[in-house]
Design an enzyme around this catalytic site. Structure first.
Site, PDB file in Angstrom:
ATOM      1  N   HIS A 128      -2.647  -2.997  -3.386  1.00 23.75           N
ATOM      2  CA  HIS A 128      -4.030  -2.808  -2.944  1.00 23.75           C
ATOM      3  C   HIS A 128      -4.962  -2.644  -4.152  1.00 23.75           C
ATOM      4  O   HIS A 128      -6.086  -3.134  -4.160  1.00 23.75           O
ATOM      5  CB  HIS A 128      -4.099  -1.579  -2.025  1.00 23.75           C
ATOM      6  CG  HIS A 128      -5.283  -1.564  -1.114  1.00 23.75           C
ATOM      7  ND1 HIS A 128      -5.536  -0.535  -0.248  1.00 23.75           N
ATOM      8  CD2 HIS A 128      -6.299  -2.464  -0.934  1.00 23.75           C
ATOM      9  CE1 HIS A 128      -6.663  -0.802   0.426  1.00 23.75           C
ATOM     10  NE2 HIS A 128      -7.127  -1.957   0.031  1.00 23.75           N
ATOM     11  N   HIS A 185       0.837  -1.199   0.000  1.00 23.94           N
ATOM     12  CA  HIS A 185       0.000   0.000   0.000  1.00 23.94           C
ATOM     13  C   HIS A 185       0.870   1.248   0.000  1.00 23.94           C
ATOM     14  O   HIS A 185       2.030   1.194   0.382  1.00 23.94           O
ATOM     15  CB  HIS A 185      -0.814   0.093   1.299  1.00 23.94           C
ATOM     16  CG  HIS A 185      -1.693  -1.061   1.602  1.00 23.94           C
ATOM     17  ND1 HIS A 185      -3.041  -1.044   1.357  1.00 23.94           N
ATOM     18  CD2 HIS A 185      -1.435  -2.264   2.181  1.00 23.94           C
ATOM     19  CE1 HIS A 185      -3.590  -2.181   1.771  1.00 23.94           C
ATOM     20  NE2 HIS A 185      -2.639  -2.947   2.264  1.00 23.94           N
ATOM     21  N   TYR A 186       0.259   2.386  -0.321  1.00 24.69           N
ATOM     22  CA  TYR A 186       0.806   3.650   0.170  1.00 24.69           C
ATOM     23  C   TYR A 186      -0.140   4.181   1.228  1.00 24.69           C
ATOM     24  O   TYR A 186      -1.329   3.841   1.239  1.00 24.69           O
ATOM     25  CB  TYR A 186       1.101   4.664  -0.938  1.00 24.69           C
ATOM     26  CG  TYR A 186      -0.037   5.215  -1.767  1.00 24.69           C
ATOM     27  CD1 TYR A 186      -1.200   5.739  -1.201  1.00 24.69           C
ATOM     28  CD2 TYR A 186       0.089   5.283  -3.161  1.00 24.69           C
ATOM     29  CE1 TYR A 186      -2.204   6.283  -1.977  1.00 24.69           C
ATOM     30  CE2 TYR A 186      -0.917   5.817  -3.948  1.00 24.69           C
ATOM     31  CZ  TYR A 186      -2.066   6.327  -3.346  1.00 24.69           C
ATOM     32  OH  TYR A 186      -3.051   6.854  -4.112  1.00 24.69           O
ATOM     33  N   THR A 187       0.408   5.025   2.125  1.00 23.73           N
ATOM     34  CA  THR A 187      -0.411   5.506   3.235  1.00 23.73           C
ATOM     35  C   THR A 187      -1.458   6.514   2.769  1.00 23.73           C
ATOM     36  O   THR A 187      -2.540   6.592   3.347  1.00 23.73           O
ATOM     37  CB  THR A 187       0.471   6.161   4.317  1.00 23.73           C
ATOM     38  OG1 THR A 187       1.344   7.104   3.674  1.00 23.73           O
ATOM     39  CG2 THR A 187       1.294   5.123   5.055  1.00 23.73           C
ATOM     40  N   ASP A 218      -3.522   2.386  -4.900  1.00 21.32           N
ATOM     41  CA  ASP A 218      -2.189   2.237  -4.314  1.00 21.32           C
ATOM     42  C   ASP A 218      -1.628   0.821  -4.462  1.00 21.32           C
ATOM     43  O   ASP A 218      -2.406  -0.117  -4.582  1.00 21.32           O
ATOM     44  CB  ASP A 218      -2.215   2.654  -2.825  1.00 21.32           C
ATOM     45  CG  ASP A 218      -3.140   1.793  -1.953  1.00 21.32           C
ATOM     46  OD1 ASP A 218      -4.281   1.542  -2.370  1.00 21.32           O
ATOM     47  OD2 ASP A 218      -2.708   1.373  -0.868  1.00 21.32           O
ATOM     48  N   GLU A 230       2.583  -0.858   4.544  1.00 20.14           N
ATOM     49  CA  GLU A 230       2.250   0.510   4.132  1.00 20.14           C
ATOM     50  C   GLU A 230       3.532   1.285   3.853  1.00 20.14           C
ATOM     51  O   GLU A 230       4.398   1.404   4.724  1.00 20.14           O
ATOM     52  CB  GLU A 230       1.481   1.240   5.242  1.00 20.14           C
ATOM     53  CG  GLU A 230       0.074   0.732   5.485  1.00 20.14           C
ATOM     54  CD  GLU A 230      -0.967   1.331   4.523  1.00 20.14           C
ATOM     55  OE1 GLU A 230      -0.610   2.221   3.714  1.00 20.14           O
ATOM     56  OE2 GLU A 230      -2.140   0.891   4.608  1.00 20.14           O
TER      57      GLU A 230
HETATM   58 ZN   LIG Z   1      -4.067   0.634   0.560  1.00 21.68          ZN
END
Ligand SMILES: [Zn+2]
Length: 234
Positions: free
Chosen positions: A135, A28-30, A145, A93
């Site tokens: 994600h 993911h990215y935050t 993301d 993340e």
């Molecule tokens: Zn995510």
């Protein structure tokens, strides 16, 4: 958890028990303005979100939820028949403001922290390369993301994810339905076809993301399915 690869432990209350064995990693990215804000949110019981690890842009790795517990990062999602992705996965993340707050490339220090962490997780849990996903791969209608700046090719070259196939020629399926069936067979949720195509492009051909089926992504998808069928891409 491998202590050598973790810089700090911040315990999040947001987890419960797994109902499935670990078989996936979700990246993911935050998508928040700062790492501090993301960490605070993932530790807020009212937010009801978390991940197992967070990696900031300087490469510092924070553990939030023990790997054996079910963290809450995937939301409503699907991959290769699994709908409770949180139960089946480890969530990582990467700190990045994301498309909402100024999406930017992932710094080298962040990648250099991710690669050994991911290698260790994949090895300890015998995770198939095809189950290291973003994600957006598991929630194409909702999520973007980690996004098109994420270097999936580098993971592929290291054997930590599937290699990105080279499209040797254009390949057109008989009709869009045939393409969607192939996409579903590979693992994607195709209930929103255009979103699924967009997610596929973001991951496998980030140079052109337009949600349109074309000959190049047709060829890439076929290569992925052939790899999967041959057992080389578990
Ligand atoms: Zn995510």
């Amino acid at each position: 958890m491998n202590r050598w690869l973790v810089n700090s432990i911040v315990k999040s209350p947001n987890f419960n028990e797994r109902k499935l064995p670990i078989s996936m990693v979700v990246l993911h990215y935050t998508g928040m303005k700062s790492a501090a804000e993301a960490l605070e949110r993932m530790c807020d019981p009212e937010a009801e979100v978390s991940a197992h690890y967070m990696i900031d842009e300087a490469g510092a790795v924070t553990s939030l939820v023990p790997e054996e517990k079910r963290a809450w990062h995937a939301g409503r999602s699907y991959w290769r028949g699994v709908t409770d992705v949180n139960s089946a996965s480890i969530g990582i993340e990467l700190v990045n403001p994301g498309h909402e707050w100024g999406y930017r490339p992932f710094p080298e220090a962040q990648m250099e922290a991710l690669l050994p962490l991911l290698a260790d997780i994949v090895k300890r849990n015998h995770i198939p390369r095809g189950n290291v996903v973003g994600h957006s791969d598991i929630a194409p209608a909702r999520k973007q993301d980690p996004g098109e700046f994420f270097d999936w090719a580098r993971l592929g070259d290291l054997g930590l994810a599937l290699k990105i196939p080279l499209a040797k020629m254009n390949l057109f399926y008989d009709n869009p339905g045939a393409f969607y069936l192939a996409l579903e067979r590979f693992g994607y949720d195709i209930s929103d076809g255009r979103a699924a195509v967009t997610a596929f492009q973001r991951r496998w051909r980030p140079e052109l993301i337009d949600g349109q089926i074309d000959g190049e992504i047709g060829a890439i998808l076929l290569e992925l399915l052939l790899e999967q069928g041959s057992g080389r891409a578990r």
